[in-house]
Design an enzyme around this catalytic site. Structure first.
Site, PDB file in Angstrom:
ATOM      1  N   TRP A 102      26.028  41.130  55.646  1.00 36.76           N
ATOM      2  CA  TRP A 102      26.966  41.146  56.508  1.00 36.76           C
ATOM      3  C   TRP A 102      26.784  41.904  58.477  1.00 36.76           C
ATOM      4  O   TRP A 102      26.799  42.178  59.288  1.00 36.76           O
ATOM      5  CB  TRP A 102      27.629  42.075  55.883  1.00 36.76           C
ATOM      6  CG  TRP A 102      28.658  41.989  54.441  1.00 36.76           C
ATOM      7  CD1 TRP A 102      28.014  41.984  53.692  1.00 36.76           C
ATOM      8  CD2 TRP A 102      29.254  40.305  54.708  1.00 36.76           C
ATOM      9  NE1 TRP A 102      28.911  41.303  53.307  1.00 36.76           N
ATOM     10  CE2 TRP A 102      29.422  39.776  53.599  1.00 36.76           C
ATOM     11  CE3 TRP A 102      29.920  39.662  55.846  1.00 36.76           C
ATOM     12  CZ2 TRP A 102      30.732  39.248  53.344  1.00 36.76           C
ATOM     13  CZ3 TRP A 102      30.537  38.601  55.878  1.00 36.76           C
ATOM     14  CH2 TRP A 102      30.934  37.967  54.128  1.00 36.76           C
ATOM     15  N   ASP A 172      29.741  49.492  59.025  1.00 37.37           N
ATOM     16  CA  ASP A 172      30.985  48.861  58.377  1.00 37.37           C
ATOM     17  C   ASP A 172      30.476  48.926  57.134  1.00 37.37           C
ATOM     18  O   ASP A 172      29.272  49.625  56.540  1.00 37.37           O
ATOM     19  CB  ASP A 172      29.729  47.660  58.353  1.00 37.37           C
ATOM     20  CG  ASP A 172      30.785  46.014  57.371  1.00 37.37           C
ATOM     21  OD1 ASP A 172      31.517  46.345  57.090  1.00 37.37           O
ATOM     22  OD2 ASP A 172      30.654  45.583  57.377  1.00 37.37           O
ATOM     23  N   LYS A 196      37.473  45.240  49.147  1.00 39.87           N
ATOM     24  CA  LYS A 196      36.778  46.177  48.005  1.00 39.87           C
ATOM     25  C   LYS A 196      37.108  47.082  47.463  1.00 39.87           C
ATOM     26  O   LYS A 196      37.275  47.576  46.226  1.00 39.87           O
ATOM     27  CB  LYS A 196      35.684  46.207  48.755  1.00 39.87           C
ATOM     28  CG  LYS A 196      34.725  44.716  48.680  1.00 39.87           C
ATOM     29  CD  LYS A 196      34.475  44.253  50.249  1.00 39.87           C
ATOM     30  CE  LYS A 196      33.892  43.351  49.972  1.00 39.87           C
ATOM     31  NZ  LYS A 196      33.529  42.546  51.282  1.00 39.87           N
TER      32      LYS A 196
HETATM   33  C1  LIG Z   1      32.819  41.697  52.528  1.00 44.36           C
HETATM   34  C2  LIG Z   1      32.505  42.231  53.465  1.00 44.36           C
HETATM   35  C3  LIG Z   1      31.521  42.071  54.808  1.00 44.36           C
HETATM   36  C4  LIG Z   1      33.466  40.735  55.015  1.00 44.36           C
HETATM   37  O1  LIG Z   1      34.751  41.184  55.379  1.00 44.36           O
HETATM   38  P1  LIG Z   1      35.994  39.807  55.423  1.00 44.36           P
HETATM   39  O2  LIG Z   1      36.837  41.062  55.525  1.00 44.36           O
HETATM   40  O3  LIG Z   1      36.224  39.075  54.844  1.00 44.36           O
HETATM   41  O4  LIG Z   1      36.081  40.247  56.816  1.00 44.36           O
HETATM   42  C5  LIG Z   1      31.588  42.660  56.072  1.00 44.36           C
HETATM   43  N1  LIG Z   1      31.117  43.276  55.176  1.00 44.36           N
HETATM   44  C6  LIG Z   1      30.903  43.811  54.587  1.00 44.36           C
HETATM   45  C7  LIG Z   1      29.409  44.954  53.619  1.00 44.36           C
HETATM   46  C8  LIG Z   1      31.132  43.608  53.048  1.00 44.36           C
HETATM   47  O5  LIG Z   1      31.182  43.729  52.087  1.00 44.36           O
END
Ligand SMILES: *Cc1c(COP(=O)(O)O)cnc(C)c1O
Length: 360
Positions: A102, A172, A196
């Site tokens: 990511w 993030d 999540k």
């Molecule tokens: C799942 C995830 C993403 C991607 O998320 P999307 O909503 O599918 O774009 C980005 N960063 C982390 C840390 C993730 O767990």
């Protein structure tokens, strides 16, 4: 109904109480006679929902008043572009820490708009740890400093934050937001895809400090401009209404659990149960450095790929679902987000013990 425990990394488990409440209100929200899904986002009922969602999130995370909260679409992946487009406002330089897929995607995206420097990376070791960071190597002239606080695929997390002084820290937090208390004032921007730890896919939560809003690059599309969404209270266009409604129910549920301190205590207890067993096992092995272990995504392997596959298949038969690891790590990954009850982790550990006895 069949009792299963869903260990999916995302979209992931939601609290049963939340799903039941949504079911109750599915056909008729309060006395409106219609479902939240069918409601205008300009209606009084929906405005109350989004306002309450924001207020609950502010309360749970103790978000200071100089931060705005946005409910957007596009997933965390859109933020990979939105962050540089809005934050490259002086030097057009940024420092990134590469801790996995990511971060890497965020780096690739930011490179389109400015100068990206990778301050540290754990790529050589397949991202099995969080690299140590030396603040004297940070660029004081950078427009921001970027980290991924929990690495969903690899199962690592930051236990201490880099001290970036006046350079805004961007995080993030897709897979660990609301899993434990966090001091929002340490950050310039926090963002998270909802699927999540917050609610259904389709919603992206952004928490952003006032002074970082309103200086987007000229090329920034309106939909990618934080200021446009701030000025419109997340209603510049139709927001993901139903996902926001479910997120509101999840925030309420967290509050009922006692807030983030209480949730964090449960999360630590769940993770400890699983890691302690892995460490005592002569068959299962953890894949990441102990000091960086995630509380949300627990990654482990068996001695052979055949055993990994057999484990995942047999676990599913016992109602322990979605334990297959990401292809870049292999083995298994148990995602034990807020909504996973301790009983689910206990069931997993019992199954692992039985599997070990049979296969040793
Ligand atoms: C799942 C995830 C993403 C991607 O998320 P999307 O909503 O599918 O774009 C980005 N960063 C982390 C840390 C993730 O767990």
């Amino acid at each position: 109904m069949k009792q299963v425990y869903n260990f999916s990394a995302g979209p992931a488990i939601l609290p049963e109480a939340v799903l039941k409440k949504a079911q109750e209100e599915m056909l008729c929200y309060k006395d409106t006679g219609i479902s939240v899904m069918e409601m205008s986002h300009r209606s009084k009922e929906f405005k109350d929902i989004i306002l309450e969602a924001e207020n609950l999130l502010r309360e749970l995370m103790d978000i200071p008043s100089n931060y705005k909260v946005l409910f957007l679409q596009g997933g965390a992946s859109s933020q990979f572009a939105m962050v540089p487009l809005n934050l490259f406002r002086k030097s057009c330089k940024a420092d990134y820490v590469n801790t996995g897929r990511w971060s890497q995607k965020a780096i690739e995206e930011a490179k389109r708009y400015g100068k990206v420097r990778i301050v540290a990376s754990s790529k050589k070791e397949n991202f099995n740890h969080i690299p140590s960071l030396d603040p004297s190597s940070f660029d004081e002239g950078a427009d921001y400093f970027y980290i991924t606080t929990n690495n969903t695929i690899y199962g690592t997390r930051y236990t201490t934050l880099p001290d970036t002084k006046d350079v805004p820290l961007v995080a993030d937090m897709s897979s660990n937001i609301l899993s434990e208390p966090c001091d929002v004032s340490n950050f310039g921007v926090i963002f998270a895809g909802a699927q999540k730890n917050i609610g259904p896919a389709g919603l992206t939560v952004v928490i952003i400090r006032d002074d970082l809003i309103g200086q987007a690059m000229d090329i920034t599309p309106n939909m990618f401009n934080y200021k446009i969404h701030v000025d419109a209270n997340s209603m510049y266009n139709t927001p993901p209404t139903y996902s926001i409604y479910i997120a509101k129910l999840v925030f309420q549920w967290i509050k009922e659990q006692g807030g983030l301190e209480a949730i964090a205590e449960k999360n630590r207890e769940k993770a400890k149960l699983l890691y302690d067993y892995i460490d005592s096992s002569s068959l299962f092995k953890g894949t990441v450095n102990k000091k960086d272990r995630s509380l949300m995504n627990v990654t482990f392997v068996l001695p052979t790929k055949e055993l990994d596959a057999a484990f995942v298949e047999e676990a599913a038969k016992e109602g322990l679902m979605n334990l297959k690891g990401h292809r870049s790590v292999g083995g298994m990954r148990a995602s034990i987000y807020n909504a996973m009850p301790i009983e689910g982790v206990q069931a997993l550990v019992s199954f692992m013990k039985a599997f070990e006895e049979k296969n040793i």
